[in-house]
Design an enzyme around this catalytic site. Structure first.
Site, short mmCIF file in Angstrom:
data_model
loop_
_atom_site.label_atom_id
_atom_site.label_comp_id
_atom_site.label_asym_id
_atom_site.label_seq_id
_atom_site.Cartn_x
_atom_site.Cartn_y
_atom_site.Cartn_z
N GLY A 37 0.84 -1.08 -0.08
CA GLY A 37 0.14 0.06 -0.19
C GLY A 37 0.94 1.26 -0.10
O GLY A 37 1.86 1.38 0.90
N LYS A 38 0.61 2.21 -0.83
CA LYS A 38 1.60 3.17 -1.07
C LYS A 38 1.54 3.93 0.23
O LYS A 38 2.68 4.63 0.70
CB LYS A 38 1.21 4.20 -2.33
CG LYS A 38 1.37 3.66 -3.39
CD LYS A 38 1.34 4.64 -4.54
CE LYS A 38 1.30 3.89 -6.02
NZ LYS A 38 2.55 2.70 -6.01
N ASP A 248 13.97 -5.94 -7.22
CA ASP A 248 12.43 -5.60 -7.45
C ASP A 248 12.35 -3.91 -6.99
O ASP A 248 12.86 -3.76 -5.74
CB ASP A 248 11.85 -6.42 -6.30
CG ASP A 248 10.52 -6.22 -6.21
OD1 ASP A 248 9.89 -5.30 -7.06
OD2 ASP A 248 9.80 -7.12 -5.37
N THR A 250 9.56 -2.48 -6.60
CA THR A 250 8.42 -2.14 -6.05
C THR A 250 8.77 -1.54 -4.64
O THR A 250 9.54 -1.92 -4.02
CB THR A 250 7.51 -3.34 -5.59
OG1 THR A 250 7.48 -4.33 -6.75
CG2 THR A 250 6.14 -3.14 -5.15
N GLY A 253 9.64 4.12 -5.17
CA GLY A 253 9.06 5.70 -5.09
C GLY A 253 8.47 5.83 -3.67
O GLY A 253 8.69 7.04 -3.22
N ASP A 254 7.98 4.67 -2.94
CA ASP A 254 7.08 5.10 -1.85
C ASP A 254 8.54 5.32 -0.64
O ASP A 254 8.38 6.32 0.17
CB ASP A 254 6.64 4.03 -1.30
CG ASP A 254 5.25 3.60 -2.33
OD1 ASP A 254 4.88 4.65 -2.93
OD2 ASP A 254 4.96 2.52 -2.39
O1 RIB Z 1 3.96 1.51 -4.52
C1 RIB Z 1 4.02 0.09 -4.43
C2 RIB Z 1 2.73 -0.21 -3.74
O2 RIB Z 1 1.74 -0.07 -4.78
C3 RIB Z 1 2.48 -1.66 -3.41
O3 RIB Z 1 2.84 -1.86 -2.11
C4 RIB Z 1 0.99 -1.92 -3.78
O4 RIB Z 1 0.31 -2.22 -2.52
C5 RIB Z 1 0.57 -0.82 -4.56
O5 RIB Z 1 -0.30 0.02 -3.65
#
Ligand code: RIB
Length: 303
Positions: A37-38, A248, A250, A253-254
């Protein structure tokens, strides 16, 4: 104090040789269930980078095991979760495929995130030291109301325009930027946002400059090329990223957004904040999953 208002998801992650095209099915030997979740990712990145008790999260999860474990995960990582509500909808879930180069494709089933409202921050004392961190995975009107409250109290707003909605009225984007101090976008989001406001951005640099003319600092994250900040007065800053071999991307950016908020919460100059954020985002890409590789304060180097 940092207040993250945003999404909490559980991520179901499958690793594949190549991300499937429309109509294609690909096989993966297994999958992982991890926290995501961002909003939650940004809160945890900020908390790991900060001194204790600097980060709170307002969010909404379902009355299910995913929701309970996601809330526990926030607390375990030093995020105050008193403002995380439990709703009747299921906890948000993201379906993620990651290819052999570390690139991903994500589908988010929003669930409880769609019912988050600004009422959720009623118990939070907003003042001039508040830094609100917002994204685009919960209702826009609620996020905008939070931004307005924070700015009216003299606080600051960092708004990450991710995921950039495929359709988003120009007036909403204009309202968003009006309530934003630092607008964080990737290259694609910068161009999308600029075009939505009538800019003729051929590249992210033109887009970043155009967006900053609206009165915010526009920070563009550009992966291996680092990050760029465009100021309303025309001034520009650039931070280079260290070369890495990502497994990875993923959550990169967060992580950037969370660490940026943490550094600004410590009253560091923007250039230092950008350097820490870039460094932390690249460290995240060295581990699988959005949160596993998010660095601690020591790992980022806070000297
Ligand atoms: O930015 C990555 C996130 O985007 C993931 O963790 C996923 O849950 C989506 O919200």
């Amino acid at each position: 104090m940092i207040l993250v208002f945003g999404s909490v998801n559980i991520d179901l992650v499958a690793r594949v040789a190549a991300i499937p095209r429309p109509g294609e099915t690909v096989l993966s030997p297994s999958y992982q269930i991890v926290f995501g979740g961002k909003g939650a990712n940004q809160a945890i990145a900020a908390a790991r980078a900060s001194l204790p008790h600097r980060v709170a999260m307002a969010a909404r999860v379902g009355d299910d095991s995913f929701g309970r474990s996601a809330r526990d995960n926030l607390v375990r990582n030093g995020v105050a979760a008193d403002l995380v509500a439990t709703g009747s909808e299921p906890t948000g879930c993201a379906f993620i495929t990651v290819d052999e180069h570390g690139e991903n494709a994500i589908t988010v089933a929003s669930g409880a995130n769609t019912s988050l409202t600004e009422d959720q921050i009623r118990g939070f004392r907003i003042d001039a030291s508040t830094i609100a961190v917002l994204q685009m995975e919960v209702p826009f009107s609620a996020s905008l109301n939070v931004a307005r409250q924070v700015r009216e109290s003299g606080g600051r707003v960092i708004w990450n325009f991710a995921p950039a909605p495929p359709t988003f009225p120009a007036q909403d984007l204009s309202d968003l930027i009006d309530e934003t101090d630092i607008f964080v976008v990737n290259e694609h989001e910068a161009i999308t946002a600029s075009e939505r406001l009538g800019g003729t951005a051929g590249n992210f640099e033109e887009a970043g400059a155009f967006l900053s003319e609206r009165g915010c600092i526009c920070v563009v994250t550009a992966g291996a090329r680092g990050a760029f900040a465009f100021h309303p007065d025309g001034q520009r800053e650039r931070v280079e990223a260290k070369p890495i071999q990502p497994v990875d991307t993923t959550g990169a950016g967060d992580t950037f957004v969370g660490i940026l908020a943490s550094a600004l919460d410590e009253a560091l100059p923007l250039a230092t904040a950008l350097e820490r954020a870039c460094h932390g985002a690249s460290l995240t890409c060295l581990a699988h999953g959005a949160q596993a590789g998010m660095p601690t304060r020591d790992q980022i180097g806070t000297a």
